[in-house]
Enzyme design. Structure first.
Site, PDB file in Angstrom:
ATOM      1  N   GLY A 110     -46.105  32.238  67.183  1.00  0.00           N
ATOM      2  CA  GLY A 110     -44.976  32.651  68.016  1.00  0.00           C
ATOM      3  C   GLY A 110     -45.393  33.427  69.250  1.00  0.00           C
ATOM      4  CB  SER A 111     -48.233  33.059  71.623  1.00  0.00           C
ATOM      5  OG  SER A 111     -48.078  31.692  71.873  1.00  0.00           O
ATOM      6  CB  SER A 112     -43.333  31.256  73.414  1.00  0.00           C
ATOM      7  OG  SER A 112     -44.270  30.229  73.403  1.00  0.00           O
ATOM      8  CB  ALA A 113     -41.057  34.711  70.179  1.00  0.00           C
ATOM      9  CG  ASP A 155     -39.544  32.595  67.464  1.00  0.00           C
ATOM     10  OD1 ASP A 155     -38.331  32.880  67.611  1.00  0.00           O
ATOM     11  OD2 ASP A 155     -40.071  31.626  68.031  1.00  0.00           O
TER      12      ASP A 155
END
Ligand code: MEV
Length: 322
Positions: A110-113, A155
């Site tokens: 969940g790097s984007s979140a 996330d």
């Protein structure tokens, strides 16, 4: 003006993926791998971003052009987040923003979140916006939807609130249900899953097949039972519920040969139960395991061709760094 740094953790879905998109609850834990965002002054009235982790050395954007024209893939979540926060709080100063991550965006943590959440917290501190956790959740989830069009926001909630939470979209319920570390092993398949594509495939299946709703109903029951098991520290029971959740995910066609192989290998190593974590198709699998069998389960993952990711769970949510 000084520089501020905020960080937010990645996540692992414990139970309830896919069903959560349609209003069912899920359980998610934050991991001790974080994304850090630093915000500082910029004299040119523009946004300057550096994200060396994702190969972006320097990116400039005029405030009037935020969200417009070509945006590098690694920048979309940050740019949409900045655009939303600038608009809501009527900000018109430029900034320099640097991002850095402990983990690869390939793992499905969940790097984007996490980057959207850390950016919101850093902007809030830098501009004195006094955003609450709920404000940060709302803006970061909004940015994720602006970019992806789909997603339950679980996330984003894990990145904001941390620990292990019970979540109902769109943040209708966000309840901390466990504060310690979970006895989990995590295996990475080596294959990057494309979450929006898999979510759309499940949506198509749901549209065609009536039984999908009853699968989501069964997943809901499992998640409710898992919540009770968490409250009683009953990890043996949680393992059994995870096994059953994996069977149900199999009927939705979202598992993969590699996921199945890693899950079989840890079950043989004596774990309480195992399942895929996230959209499926690749990314990670997780297993509940007694402390004395943890290493054996991790080695079984490696022998089956996966990577054993030694992450800790139940991490703290978004925070400012000194
Ligand atoms: C993906 O990690 C989990 C899904 O439930 C999608 C979502 O909740 O946004 C498949």
């Amino acid at each position: 003006m000084r520089q501020v740094i905020a960080s937010a953790p990645g996540k692992l879905m414990i139970m309830g993926e896919h069903a959560v998109v349609y209003g069912a609850p899920c359980i998610v834990t934050a991991v001790d791998q974080r994304v850090r965002v630093a915000v500082g002054p910029n004299g040119e009235g523009e946004i300057h971003v550096k994200s060396p982790n994702v190969g972006l050395d320097e990116y400039h954007k005029k405030l009037s052009q935020l969200g417009v024209g070509e945006v590098p893939k690694s920048m979309t979540f940050v740019e949409h987040l900045i655009k939303r926060v600038y608009k809501r709080y009527s900000i018109c100063s430029g900034i320099t923003l640097t991002t850095e991550s402990d983990f690869s965006s390939l793992f499905g943590f969940g790097s984007s979140a996490a980057v959207a959440v850390a950016t919101a917290a850093a902007l809030s501190e830098y501009f004195g916006l006094k955003m609450s956790k709920r404000d940060i959740f709302d803006e970061a989830y909004g940015a994720v939807l602006d970019v992806q069009g789909v997603g339950s926001g679980f996330d984003v909630a894990a990145s904001v609130y941390g620990r292990t939470i019970y979540y109902v979209t769109p943040g209708k319920v966000i309840e901390s249900i466990f504060t310690g570390e979970l006895p989990l092993v995590v295996g990475y398949t080596g294959i990057k899953a494309d979450t929006p594509t898999i979510v759309r495939q499940v949506a198509e299946l749901k549209r065609r097949e009536k039984w999908v709703d009853s699968v989501f109903g069964d997943i809901t029951t499992l998640v409710e039972r898992a919540k009770i098991a968490f409250q009683g520290n009953n990890f043996v029971q949680l393992g059994k519920l995870m096994d059953r959740n994996q069977e149900l995910l199999g009927t939705l066609n979202v598992s993969s040969d590699m996921l199945d192989q890693l899950i079989r290998s840890v079950r043989k190593a004596g774990t309480y139960g195992a399942k895929l974590s996230g959209a499926g198709g690749g990314d990670c699998m997780i297993a509940m395991v007694s402390p004395e069998l943890r290493d054996a389960a991790g080695e079984a993952i490696e022998e089956a061709g996966g990577a054993w990711l030694k992450v800790k769970t139940g991490a703290e949510g978004v925070r400012l760094e000194v």
